[in-house]
Design a protein around this motif. Structure first.
Motif, PDB file in Angstrom:
ATOM      1  N   LEU A   1       1.810  13.657  52.068  1.00  0.00           N
ATOM      2  CA  LEU A   1       1.818  14.967  51.065  1.00  0.00           C
ATOM      3  C   LEU A   1       3.188  16.106  51.446  1.00  0.00           C
ATOM      4  CD1 LEU A   1      -2.115  14.968  50.839  1.00  0.00           C
ATOM      5  CD2 LEU A   1      -0.186  14.330  48.654  1.00  0.00           C
ATOM      6  N   TYR A   2       3.026  15.939  52.863  1.00  0.00           N
ATOM      7  CA  TYR A   2       4.100  17.489  53.427  1.00  0.00           C
ATOM      8  C   TYR A   2       5.268  16.637  53.681  1.00  0.00           C
ATOM      9  CZ  TYR A   2      -0.281  19.433  55.299  1.00  0.00           C
ATOM     10  OH  TYR A   2      -1.461  19.784  54.541  1.00  0.00           O
ATOM     11  N   VAL A   3       5.405  15.600  53.544  1.00  0.00           N
ATOM     12  CA  VAL A   3       7.347  14.550  53.806  1.00  0.00           C
ATOM     13  C   VAL A   3       7.299  15.331  52.638  1.00  0.00           C
ATOM     14  CG1 VAL A   3       7.844  12.588  53.866  1.00  0.00           C
ATOM     15  CG2 VAL A   3       6.495  13.194  55.542  1.00  0.00           C
ATOM     16  N   SER A   4       6.276  14.818  51.373  1.00  0.00           N
ATOM     17  CA  SER A   4       6.888  14.372  49.828  1.00  0.00           C
ATOM     18  C   SER A   4       7.343  15.598  49.149  1.00  0.00           C
ATOM     19  CB  SER A   4       6.195  13.334  48.801  1.00  0.00           C
ATOM     20  OG  SER A   4       4.735  14.057  49.427  1.00  0.00           O
ATOM     21  N   LYS A   5       6.144  17.139  49.895  1.00  0.00           N
ATOM     22  CA  LYS A   5       7.029  17.800  49.299  1.00  0.00           C
ATOM     23  C   LYS A   5       7.879  18.202  49.571  1.00  0.00           C
ATOM     24  CE  LYS A   5       6.156  22.623  50.579  1.00  0.00           C
ATOM     25  NZ  LYS A   5       6.924  23.198  51.169  1.00  0.00           N
ATOM     26  N   THR A   6       8.169  17.930  51.187  1.00  0.00           N
ATOM     27  CA  THR A   6       9.650  19.046  50.880  1.00  0.00           C
ATOM     28  C   THR A   6      10.889  17.811  50.474  1.00  0.00           C
ATOM     29  OG1 THR A   6       9.854  16.546  53.269  1.00  0.00           O
ATOM     30  CG2 THR A   6       9.357  18.792  54.214  1.00  0.00           C
ATOM     31  N   GLY A   7      10.189  17.022  50.102  1.00  0.00           N
ATOM     32  CA  GLY A   7      11.377  15.968  48.797  1.00  0.00           C
ATOM     33  C   GLY A   7      11.548  17.064  48.119  1.00  0.00           C
ATOM     34  N   LEU A   8      10.082  17.484  47.422  1.00  0.00           N
ATOM     35  CA  LEU A   8      10.360  17.811  45.797  1.00  0.00           C
ATOM     36  C   LEU A   8      11.224  18.828  45.443  1.00  0.00           C
ATOM     37  CD1 LEU A   8       6.509  17.497  44.381  1.00  0.00           C
ATOM     38  CD2 LEU A   8       8.347  16.097  43.951  1.00  0.00           C
TER      39      LEU A   8
END
Length: 261
Positions: A5-12
């Motif tokens: 969740l946190y990794v994809s948040k940085t991607g977004l």
């Protein structure tokens, strides 16, 4: 909480910044002298759970280890100072720099700004100014009664004045270059400012010492490639969708755990 969740948040967040950069490039596709931006990304720190090369037994080593990434971030944006296409206008006060360099204008605070926009105009006092009224430096004043202004490749400005046979030289356009043009601070209004990263300005005569020559009756278009920006926009959109999918997938996994355990 699921780390994805946190990794994809940085991607977004990174793709959102990338889309903003692309939209600014497209908005300035017709801006004279504009230089496109590109986003610069880097991966974040890694959680090293097993060090590469660590001993797995007394006689063997781990070939790769176990390193878990934590995402990405935008580390900066970079101006690309490639040449834009040349547009022939035939106007006496339209100029373009064919090669490296910038024109200098005097800012309201007394400092100098630097620009590739060569759309020059005359002020009420006959001075050469840009579209917002900033005076070209060194200042050049066109005499009253001038019928034609001629600007040479070396920046020499001469005027043919009514009642005189020979043209009169009225000034010299200087071109300024920087060791690192990408380090200039974009200030809006087609103006760049010197920064610690750009280095000091190096002034010279157009066409000499690696500086670009001045072309009269020509303007340099934006160096934005619309097709390239459209492709980048599609890539950014798909990357954003995939990061959103990761958020949805991680949520479904957490939901399954909460409902079944």
């Amino acid at each position: 909480m699921h780390a994805a969740l946190y990794v994809s948040k940085t991607g977004l967040s990174a793709q959102d910044t990338q889309l903003t950069t692309i939209s600014n490039n497209l908005a300035n596709a017709s801006t004279i002298g504009y230089k496109r931006n590109r986003g610069v990304f880097e991966d974040l720190f890694y959680q090293v759970q097993r060090q590469p090369g660590a001993q797995s037994t007394q006689d063997t080593q781990l070939p790769s280890g176990l390193q878990v990434g934590t995402g990405t971030r935008v580390v900066g944006t970079q101006k690309e100072f490639t040449m834009g296409s040349m547009q022939v206008t035939g106007q006496d006060l339209d100029i373009a720099i064919d090669g490296r360099g910038f024109l200098q204008v005097l800012l309201p605070d007394g400092g100098l700004g630097y620009t590739r926009d060569g759309q020059l105009h005359l002020s009420a006092d006959g001075e050469l100014v840009n579209a917002t009224g900033l005076v070209l430096q060194p200042a050049i004043t066109v005499p009253q009664g001038t019928q034609q202004v001629t600007i040479g490749d070396d920046g020499t400005v001469s005027a043919r004045i009514s009642g005189q046979t020979d043209p009169q030289q009225i000034g010299q356009i200087e071109v300024v270059d920087f060791i690192n043009p990408a380090g200039l601070q974009a200030n809006g209004g087609n103006i760049f400012l010197q920064s610690a990263a750009s280095g000091d300005p190096i002034a010279g005569t157009p066409g000499l010492d690696g500086l670009g020559s001045v072309k009269q009756g020509v303007l340099e278009n934006s160096n934005v490639d619309i097709v390239e920006e459209m492709v980048n926009m599609i890539t950014t959109q798909r990357a954003y969708e995939l990061n959103s999918k990761v958020v949805s997938t991680a949520d479904q996994m957490l939901q399954y755990i909460s409902q079944n355990l």
